[in-house]
Design an enzyme around this catalytic site. Sequence first.
Site, PDB file in Angstrom:
ATOM      1  N   SER A 193       0.855  -1.190   0.000  1.00  0.00           N
ATOM      2  CA  SER A 193       0.000   0.000   0.000  1.00  0.00           C
ATOM      3  C   SER A 193       0.877   1.220   0.000  1.00  0.00           C
ATOM      4  O   SER A 193       1.955   1.200   0.609  1.00  0.00           O
ATOM      5  CB  SER A 193      -0.842   0.065   1.273  1.00  0.00           C
ATOM      6  OG  SER A 193      -2.023  -0.624   1.084  1.00  0.00           O
ATOM      7  N   GLU A 198      -0.413  18.694  -6.363  1.00  0.00           N
ATOM      8  CA  GLU A 198      -1.730  18.784  -6.992  1.00  0.00           C
ATOM      9  C   GLU A 198      -2.682  17.702  -6.479  1.00  0.00           C
ATOM     10  O   GLU A 198      -3.636  17.350  -7.122  1.00  0.00           O
ATOM     11  CB  GLU A 198      -1.577  18.653  -8.515  1.00  0.00           C
ATOM     12  CG  GLU A 198      -0.667  19.677  -9.154  1.00  0.00           C
ATOM     13  CD  GLU A 198       0.836  19.350  -9.032  1.00  0.00           C
ATOM     14  OE1 GLU A 198       1.168  18.282  -8.480  1.00  0.00           O
ATOM     15  OE2 GLU A 198       1.665  20.159  -9.473  1.00  0.00           O
ATOM     16  N   SER A 199      -2.409  17.095  -5.327  1.00  0.00           N
ATOM     17  CA  SER A 199      -3.274  16.117  -4.647  1.00  0.00           C
ATOM     18  C   SER A 199      -2.539  14.807  -4.342  1.00  0.00           C
ATOM     19  O   SER A 199      -1.514  14.842  -3.682  1.00  0.00           O
ATOM     20  CB  SER A 199      -4.579  15.879  -5.377  1.00  0.00           C
ATOM     21  OG  SER A 199      -5.510  15.467  -4.419  1.00  0.00           O
ATOM     22  N   HIS A 234      -3.300   0.159  -3.599  1.00  0.00           N
ATOM     23  CA  HIS A 234      -3.249  -1.018  -2.728  1.00  0.00           C
ATOM     24  C   HIS A 234      -3.225  -2.230  -3.648  1.00  0.00           C
ATOM     25  O   HIS A 234      -4.006  -2.296  -4.596  1.00  0.00           O
ATOM     26  CB  HIS A 234      -4.451  -1.060  -1.787  1.00  0.00           C
ATOM     27  CG  HIS A 234      -4.277  -2.125  -0.759  1.00  0.00           C
ATOM     28  ND1 HIS A 234      -3.526  -1.935   0.382  1.00  0.00           N
ATOM     29  CD2 HIS A 234      -4.695  -3.401  -0.727  1.00  0.00           C
ATOM     30  CE1 HIS A 234      -3.505  -3.058   1.078  1.00  0.00           C
ATOM     31  NE2 HIS A 234      -4.197  -3.966   0.432  1.00  0.00           N
ATOM     32  N   CYS A 250      -5.344  18.015  -9.244  1.00  0.00           N
ATOM     33  CA  CYS A 250      -6.034  19.305  -9.345  1.00  0.00           C
ATOM     34  C   CYS A 250      -5.278  20.189 -10.320  1.00  0.00           C
ATOM     35  O   CYS A 250      -4.064  20.056 -10.460  1.00  0.00           O
ATOM     36  CB  CYS A 250      -6.044  20.023  -7.993  1.00  0.00           C
ATOM     37  SG  CYS A 250      -6.795  19.052  -6.720  1.00  0.00           S
ATOM     38  N   GLU A 253      32.882 -16.942  -8.220  1.00  0.00           N
ATOM     39  CA  GLU A 253      31.568 -16.328  -7.959  1.00  0.00           C
ATOM     40  C   GLU A 253      30.594 -16.849  -9.005  1.00  0.00           C
ATOM     41  O   GLU A 253      30.872 -16.793 -10.206  1.00  0.00           O
ATOM     42  CB  GLU A 253      31.709 -14.796  -8.025  1.00  0.00           C
ATOM     43  CG  GLU A 253      30.403 -14.031  -8.143  1.00  0.00           C
ATOM     44  CD  GLU A 253      29.442 -14.235  -6.976  1.00  0.00           C
ATOM     45  OE1 GLU A 253      29.859 -14.056  -5.810  1.00  0.00           O
ATOM     46  OE2 GLU A 253      28.272 -14.585  -7.236  1.00  0.00           O
TER      47      GLU A 253
END
Length: 456
Positions: free
Chosen positions: A78, A85-86, A91, A106, A277
């Site tokens: 979440s 602008e908002s 989720h 907005c 490796e």
Amino acid sequence: MLPPGAQGPILTAAKNNLKKGREMKALGRHILVEFLNCNHDIMNDVTVIESSMVEAAQIAGATVINSTFHHFSPYGVSGVVVIQESHLAIHTWPEYGYAAVDLFTCGDSVDPWVSFEHLKKAFQSSRYSALEMNRGSTHILKKGNNVQVKPNNAENYDPKQGYKINRNVWFTDKDENQALSLRYTGDVLFDERNEFQRVRILDSISYGKMLAIDDMVMCTERDEYHYHEMITHPAMQAYESASGVTAKNVLVIGGGDGGTIREVCKYAGLEKVTMVEIDEAVVRACKQHLPAIASQFNNPKVNLIIGDGIKFVKEAPADAYDLIIVDGSDPAGPAEGLFTKDFYNNCKRALKTNGVLVTQGESPMFHSETFVELNKCLKNVFSASQVHTMLFHATTYPSGMWSLQMAIKGQYHPVKDFKKDAAGQFAKTKDLKYYNEELHSAAFALPTFVQKMLNS
Ligand code: SPD
């Protein structure tokens, strides 16, 4: 509402309707999105989701103020990106390949549909729907004439530079019940999945850049020397104290970040260090992003082999190495075989008569069973009197308490036969930051509960 699976023309129609709607004038536009058939792994990947949401805001023209995301146990993410602008919020349900997303903006300068398109691609969603609503329609709102609203001085706002993004994102190394989390900037500098594992370099806030394999911390710029000095110097010094010469031929299994070979290369008497490796991506990532750790790959004494360390040791000639260092990951994925009797039998055979082996031994607190099992396994192979456990502070590994197991093929003791002055001189000359001559012996002194664990 767009039907599930809405494609180009339907979306265009929706956007046209939206334009009409906007002519009605509203403070904001809010798109409620259902992303279906998303990539399941991505839906459970807090790192990818957070950066995709931040990017979605930025490319839509928004100014990001902060982001905060949470990775649930056992799964699901979440989070919210606060924009000037908002906000953008999400989720996820990875088990359904589903994300519920809110895109709320907005003003005219931000287009939430650009965010929508970006996230659709980022989440690999093949089926989706979206519903756009006007928020705060101006024909029903009334602006008060004499209303005085006290302006707020936001902490992260600079009148000249604007907002400074505050990303609240965390990397968590955990099992079902315990965890160690490090906050990072949100920048993922390297992220590759291959047949072996996922290799990432993240930019942590207080520990510098960090190498993570799968979801485990391997090393960070700030504290890597604890581990790399301790996996190398007690064994090198124990060998040198007992034999009167430096270990000349060293084998490192794993250690792709290069920190262990960097320490080994500090010994002038070293002739050759072979490093095996399994994953070239680890070496590549660290050369690129952790150059101070991966500093010795060009040293002519270093022989880097990209291959399977377990197979390498199995095929190694007998009596070949003075020191074998097993700098593997935790026992999941390709490192699992580094915790077996077969592997250590092969190591013992490949060691010279006076040879010594050191291996990372997990944590008595975080992995108590593996810690005890590995110690038992080594005692079985090398005999109980020749296996010695060390502890040290690993500040970025879960629990912070980590172990190393030293197994000696020759008949000497790492503390009783230790030449303290020479080790002290070496540590000073080489400007070591963790290991010193006092710590050498202290590392073998175990808390009572650990002694009991190992003797039970
Ligand atoms: N949980 C971390 C276990 C340590 C693994 N090795 C780290 C590699 C550093 N060279």
